[in-house]
Design an enzyme around this catalytic site. Structure first.
Site, PDB file in Angstrom:
ATOM      1  N   GLN A  14       0.770  -1.168  -0.042  1.00 31.05           N
ATOM      2  CA  GLN A  14      -0.167   0.199  -0.174  1.00 31.05           C
ATOM      3  C   GLN A  14       1.005   1.204   0.090  1.00 31.05           C
ATOM      4  O   GLN A  14       0.307   2.336  -0.236  1.00 31.05           O
ATOM      5  CB  GLN A  14      -0.755   0.059   1.315  1.00 31.05           C
ATOM      6  CG  GLN A  14      -2.022  -0.966   1.100  1.00 31.05           C
ATOM      7  CD  GLN A  14      -2.900  -0.870   2.576  1.00 31.05           C
ATOM      8  OE1 GLN A  14      -2.551  -1.535   3.572  1.00 31.05           O
ATOM      9  NE2 GLN A  14      -4.117  -0.225   2.074  1.00 31.05           N
ATOM     10  N   CYS A  21     -10.297  -0.092   4.214  1.00 29.81           N
ATOM     11  CA  CYS A  21      -9.078  -0.212   3.841  1.00 29.81           C
ATOM     12  C   CYS A  21      -8.606   1.219   3.475  1.00 29.81           C
ATOM     13  O   CYS A  21      -9.366   1.939   2.928  1.00 29.81           O
ATOM     14  CB  CYS A  21      -9.141  -1.028   2.532  1.00 29.81           C
ATOM     15  SG  CYS A  21      -7.375  -1.219   1.893  1.00 29.81           S
ATOM     16  N   LEU A  22      -7.444   1.310   3.799  1.00 30.06           N
ATOM     17  CA  LEU A  22      -6.782   2.811   3.431  1.00 30.06           C
ATOM     18  C   LEU A  22      -6.775   3.308   2.191  1.00 30.06           C
ATOM     19  O   LEU A  22      -6.413   4.246   1.898  1.00 30.06           O
ATOM     20  CB  LEU A  22      -5.418   2.991   4.349  1.00 30.06           C
ATOM     21  CG  LEU A  22      -5.484   3.028   5.928  1.00 30.06           C
ATOM     22  CD1 LEU A  22      -4.139   3.128   6.612  1.00 30.06           C
ATOM     23  CD2 LEU A  22      -6.621   4.106   6.592  1.00 30.06           C
ATOM     24  N   HIS A  61      -3.598  -8.368   0.943  1.00 33.59           N
ATOM     25  CA  HIS A  61      -2.637  -7.036   0.248  1.00 33.59           C
ATOM     26  C   HIS A  61      -1.322  -7.490  -0.533  1.00 33.59           C
ATOM     27  O   HIS A  61      -0.854  -7.174  -1.741  1.00 33.59           O
ATOM     28  CB  HIS A  61      -2.327  -5.958   0.989  1.00 33.59           C
ATOM     29  CG  HIS A  61      -3.398  -5.004   1.345  1.00 33.59           C
ATOM     30  ND1 HIS A  61      -3.991  -4.298   0.210  1.00 33.59           N
ATOM     31  CD2 HIS A  61      -4.177  -4.659   2.225  1.00 33.59           C
ATOM     32  CE1 HIS A  61      -5.010  -3.406   0.655  1.00 33.59           C
ATOM     33  NE2 HIS A  61      -5.048  -3.583   1.741  1.00 33.59           N
TER      34      HIS A  61
HETATM   35 NI    NI Z   1      -6.294  -2.694   3.285  1.00 34.86          NI
END
Ligand code: NI
Length: 179
Positions: A51, A95-96, A141
């Protein structure tokens, strides 16, 4: 320490597979610290290296103070592997990388997490409930999987009181457009 940019859904990197970590050096420790700082700044409970644009198999988490004491505080999880999955549960996930969007997702109720710490030392944890969900979400992820892929329903936004917008479900597609 420095805040890192959190990549948003639609950016290719989120769909790539992360590589196992082989070097447990100062750079890795610095990345972990940056990720913890970034996660807290964004009010997240977990953040995967993918991420922040780094394809290493590592995530950080801080599950707050409503989990068993041994699971409280900052965790850096390197090279996670999940085994012994059992049962099923369905919690609301966010989720960010998909800010403001939520959905129920089916996950195992229990699992065993094998991982290494920043020194490369191996650990094993038996998890259930919310901590198990978090570990599944973050490990996904690292394989290029987002919670949207496993959601049991169209993603929704929350209203001002934090309740799901059930009357008008805002279906949001991969490219960010709403149906
Ligand atoms: Ni996430």
């Amino acid at each position: 320490m420095a805040l890192r940019k959190v990549f948003q859904e639609g950016e290719d990197i989120l769909r790539k597979k992360a590589r196992p970590v082989e070097r447990f050096d100062d750079r890795l420790a610095e990345l972990a610290q940056d990720m913890l700082e970034t996660m807290k700044e964004e009010n997240g409970v977990g953040l995967a290296a993918t991420q922040v644009g780094i394809l290493k198999q590592m995530f950080v988490m801080n599950l707050g103070d409503e989990v068993p004491e041994e699971l409280q505080g900052d965790f850096v999880i390197v090279n996670p592997k999940i085994s012994n999955t059992a049962g099923e549960q369905e919690l609301i996930e966010g989720c960010l990388s998909l800010p403001g969007l939520y959905a129920h997702v089916k996950r195992p109720e229990k699992l065993t997490l094998h991982y290494q710490d920043l020194e490369g030392k191996e650990h094993e944890m038996d998890l259930s409930g919310f901590p198990a969900v978090c570990v599944c979400h973050e490990t996904d992820h690292l394989h290029g999987i987002l919670f949207r892929d496993k959601a049991s329903e169209p993603l929704f936004r929350l209203d001002a009181e934090g309740r799901p917008q059930t009357a008008k479900v805002a279906q949001v597609q991969d490219d960010g457009s709403e149906i």
